[in-house]
Design a protein around this motif. Structure first.
Motif, short mmCIF file in Angstrom:
data_model
loop_
_atom_site.label_atom_id
_atom_site.label_comp_id
_atom_site.label_asym_id
_atom_site.label_seq_id
_atom_site.Cartn_x
_atom_site.Cartn_y
_atom_site.Cartn_z
N PHE A 1 0.85 -1.20 0.00
CA PHE A 1 0.00 0.00 0.00
C PHE A 1 0.88 1.25 0.00
CE2 PHE A 1 -4.68 0.29 1.15
CZ PHE A 1 -5.03 -0.81 0.41
N THR A 2 1.89 1.25 0.87
CA THR A 2 2.75 2.42 0.99
C THR A 2 3.53 2.66 -0.29
OG1 THR A 2 2.99 1.91 3.35
CG2 THR A 2 4.50 3.53 2.43
N HIS B 1 -4.86 6.80 0.53
CA HIS B 1 -4.52 8.01 1.28
C HIS B 1 -3.28 7.76 2.11
CE1 HIS B 1 -5.19 11.87 3.16
NE2 HIS B 1 -5.03 11.31 4.35
N LEU B 2 -2.27 8.59 1.91
CA LEU B 2 -0.99 8.45 2.58
C LEU B 2 -0.87 9.49 3.69
CD1 LEU B 2 1.77 6.86 2.29
CD2 LEU B 2 2.58 8.83 1.00
N GLU B 3 -0.43 9.05 4.88
CA GLU B 3 -0.20 9.95 6.01
C GLU B 3 1.15 9.62 6.65
OE1 GLU B 3 -3.45 9.22 8.64
OE2 GLU B 3 -4.85 10.52 7.53
N GLY B 4 1.64 10.56 7.47
CA GLY B 4 2.86 10.30 8.22
C GLY B 4 4.05 11.08 7.71
N ILE B 5 5.24 10.52 7.91
CA ILE B 5 6.47 11.28 7.65
C ILE B 5 6.69 11.57 6.17
CG2 ILE B 5 7.56 10.32 9.71
CD1 ILE B 5 9.30 8.65 7.75
N LEU B 6 6.02 10.85 5.29
CA LEU B 6 6.15 11.13 3.86
C LEU B 6 5.21 12.23 3.41
CD1 LEU B 6 6.40 7.50 2.39
CD2 LEU B 6 8.24 9.04 3.08
N GLY B 7 4.41 12.75 4.36
CA GLY B 7 3.44 13.79 4.03
C GLY B 7 2.05 13.20 3.86
N LYS C 1 -1.48 0.14 7.96
CA LYS C 1 -2.76 0.62 7.45
C LYS C 1 -3.65 1.00 8.63
CE LYS C 1 -3.55 -2.93 4.65
NZ LYS C 1 -4.22 -3.77 3.63
N THR C 2 -4.23 2.18 8.55
CA THR C 2 -5.09 2.67 9.64
C THR C 2 -6.54 2.81 9.19
OG1 THR C 2 -4.52 4.96 9.06
CG2 THR C 2 -3.21 3.89 10.78
N GLY C 3 -6.83 2.46 7.96
CA GLY C 3 -8.18 2.50 7.42
C GLY C 3 -8.24 1.68 6.16
N LEU C 4 -9.42 1.58 5.55
CA LEU C 4 -9.58 0.75 4.36
C LEU C 4 -8.63 1.17 3.24
CD1 LEU C 4 -13.46 0.35 4.24
CD2 LEU C 4 -11.77 -1.32 5.01
N ASN C 5 -8.48 2.48 3.08
CA ASN C 5 -7.62 3.00 2.01
C ASN C 5 -6.57 3.96 2.55
OD1 ASN C 5 -9.39 1.69 0.24
ND2 ASN C 5 -9.17 3.28 -1.31
N THR C 6 -6.22 3.83 3.83
CA THR C 6 -5.28 4.76 4.45
C THR C 6 -4.11 4.01 5.04
OG1 THR C 6 -7.08 6.30 5.00
CG2 THR C 6 -5.02 6.54 6.21
N VAL C 7 -2.91 4.54 4.79
CA VAL C 7 -1.71 3.95 5.37
C VAL C 7 -0.90 5.08 6.01
CG1 VAL C 7 -0.38 4.12 3.22
CG2 VAL C 7 0.28 2.45 4.94
N GLN C 8 -0.41 4.83 7.22
CA GLN C 8 0.40 5.81 7.94
C GLN C 8 1.83 5.31 8.02
OE1 GLN C 8 -0.91 6.98 11.85
NE2 GLN C 8 0.27 8.85 11.73
N SER D 1 5.24 6.12 18.44
CA SER D 1 4.09 6.09 17.54
C SER D 1 2.95 5.22 18.07
CB SER D 1 4.51 5.56 16.17
OG SER D 1 4.75 4.15 16.21
N GLU D 2 3.28 4.17 18.85
CA GLU D 2 2.30 3.24 19.40
C GLU D 2 1.41 2.62 18.32
OE1 GLU D 2 0.15 4.69 22.74
OE2 GLU D 2 1.95 5.09 23.93
N LYS D 3 1.93 2.52 17.10
CA LYS D 3 1.17 1.91 16.01
C LYS D 3 1.39 0.39 15.96
CE LYS D 3 -0.62 5.69 14.50
NZ LYS D 3 -2.06 5.94 14.68
N TRP D 4 2.27 -0.12 16.82
CA TRP D 4 2.57 -1.54 16.79
C TRP D 4 1.90 -2.28 17.95
CZ3 TRP D 4 4.75 1.36 13.36
CH2 TRP D 4 5.30 0.78 12.23
#
Length: 396
Positions: free
Chosen positions: A49-50, A82-88, A176-183, A314-317
């Motif tokens: 995805f990323t 939809h891309l989020e995070g350090i890449l913008g 991935k934080t949503g159906l079409n979103t990756v952080q 980040s606590e994403k893990w």
């Protein structure tokens, strides 16, 4: 007892091992320098995805294959990520999303397949029938998957004049934080890559640097497999966090699960990895994992000096974990078993890796030395050292 070979052939440097004749591969490479690349992404996991989102936002033409239209229903309908995070932040539009791999792979310059090592036999059958001369396949992680795929392709009459590259780690720390979103919380700042066959290293890494400027070449596919610290890290974290994993609905093994004593065992096992790599004759930087934990280290690790701190913050893990997780199925069964077998080949004792294989195998009821990815399972254990390095250099 580990067998002790009498001697090893001189191991060529990454630079000297990359000379090759530019033919179909070169022609495609020249064309790629003049225009945006056509990229095929195989699979819909975090890394894929990323990669699809980042490359599409960079102006490349990206198509994605998925065999899960139900799980990726919105991706199939919207063709956007939809891309989020350090890449913008950005909304990436893909050229195509399809269940037909031929539609995605036809005419692609680069095929990205950031899928777990235990799925690589399946991946070989997805990609193989549609390969074209001159394509670059970019796998992840470094686990001699490049050799495995080429073996399957040759057996089925699919092998073309291609290069298969493997990095030492996934280029991203992403979820991935949503159906079409990756952080994205991290991106490799130093990305070692090995290529099979190694004679195609110069051309393949030259193209891949257009996508990932942090790439630098190492000697061959085995060299980069011994830079993969996933098995070093995750085998220890899973075993020493068995209680929370089996008791709690979710657990962050990189945060609460990484204590000073846990780190000691991780770093001790990493020294086994470095010793095996040295005994195999590889001279490129070994990326000791101690640099990952030390933000003030003189040598920057693959994800940079702040990567571990940022990862914990980040606590994403924090996630549900079981012994069916890829940390076991991939990092133990495929990658740790491979490390131990290379230790056998070059005569280096790996008691920590061997012990972890036994202990985790006891929990899962599986003998990873028999069922895992090893030099024996790849048909390489009985090769002489000269034969092994010749295969890694020239291909099959």
């Amino acid at each position: 007892m580990k067998r002790r070979p009498a001697s090893f052939p001189a191991c060529a440097s990454a630079e000297s091992s990359t000379r090759s004749v530019r033919n179909n591969f070169s022609g495609r490479w020249c064309r790629m320098n003049k225009m945006a690349l056509k990229i095929a992404v195989i699979g819909g996991g975090n890394g894929n995805f990323t990669a699809a989102a980042e490359m599409a936002l960079a102006g490349h033409t990206v198509s994605l294959w998925s065999d899960a239209p139900g799980r990726h229903e919105r991706l199939f309908s919207d063709r956007s990520i939809h891309l989020e995070g350090i890449l913008g932040r950005g909304e990436a539009s893909l050229a195509r999303v399809s269940q037909d791999p031929k539609e995605v792979i036809d005419g692609a310059d680069v095929i990205i397949a950031f899928m777990p090592a235990y799925t690589q036999e399946k991946t070989a059958h997805i990609i193989g029938p549609h390969l074209e001369d001159g394509q670059i396949v970019f796998l992840c992680p470094g686990s001699l998957g490049s050799y495995l795929l080429c073996t399957i392709w040759k057996e089925n009459g699919w092998l073309k004049d291609v290069a298969v590259a493997e990095p030492g780690t996934l280029p991203y720390l992403a979820r991935k934080t949503g159906l079409n979103t990756v952080q994205v919380s991290g991106r490799a700042v130093r990305l070692p890559v090995g290529v099979f066959p190694a004679r195609k290293t110069e051309e393949a890494t030259g193209v891949l640097k257009e996508l990932y400027p942090a790439i630098h070449s190492v000697e061959n596919a085995m060299s980069v497999s011994l830079l993969n610290v996933g098995p070093i890290l995750h085998s220890v974290l899973v075993l020493l966090n068995t209680g929370p994993i089996e008791h709690l609905p979710a657990w962050d093994i990189h945060n609460e699960g990484t204590t000073p004593s846990v780190k000691k065992l991780i770093l001790a096992q990493d020294r086994e990895r470095v010793a095996v790599r040295s005994a195999m004759g590889f001279q490129s930087h070994p990326y000791p994992f101690s640099d990952h934990y030390d933000p003030n280290s003189e040598n920057e690790w693959m994800y940079g000096r702040k990567a571990h701190t940022d990862l914990v913050k980040s606590e994403k893990w924090r996630e549900p974990l079981t012994f069916e997780h890829r940390y076991v199925r991939e990092d133990v069964k495929c990658n740790l078993a491979l490390l131990s077998s290379i230790g056998d080949f070059c005569g280096v004792e790996t008691p920590i890796a061997d012990g972890l294989l036994t202990l985790i195998g006891t929990i899962t009821g599986e003998n990873y030395r028999a069922s895992g990815r090893t030099l024996a399972s790849l048909g390489l254990a009985d090769r002489t050292r000269e034969e092994l390095f010749r295969i890694l250099q020239e291909g099959i």
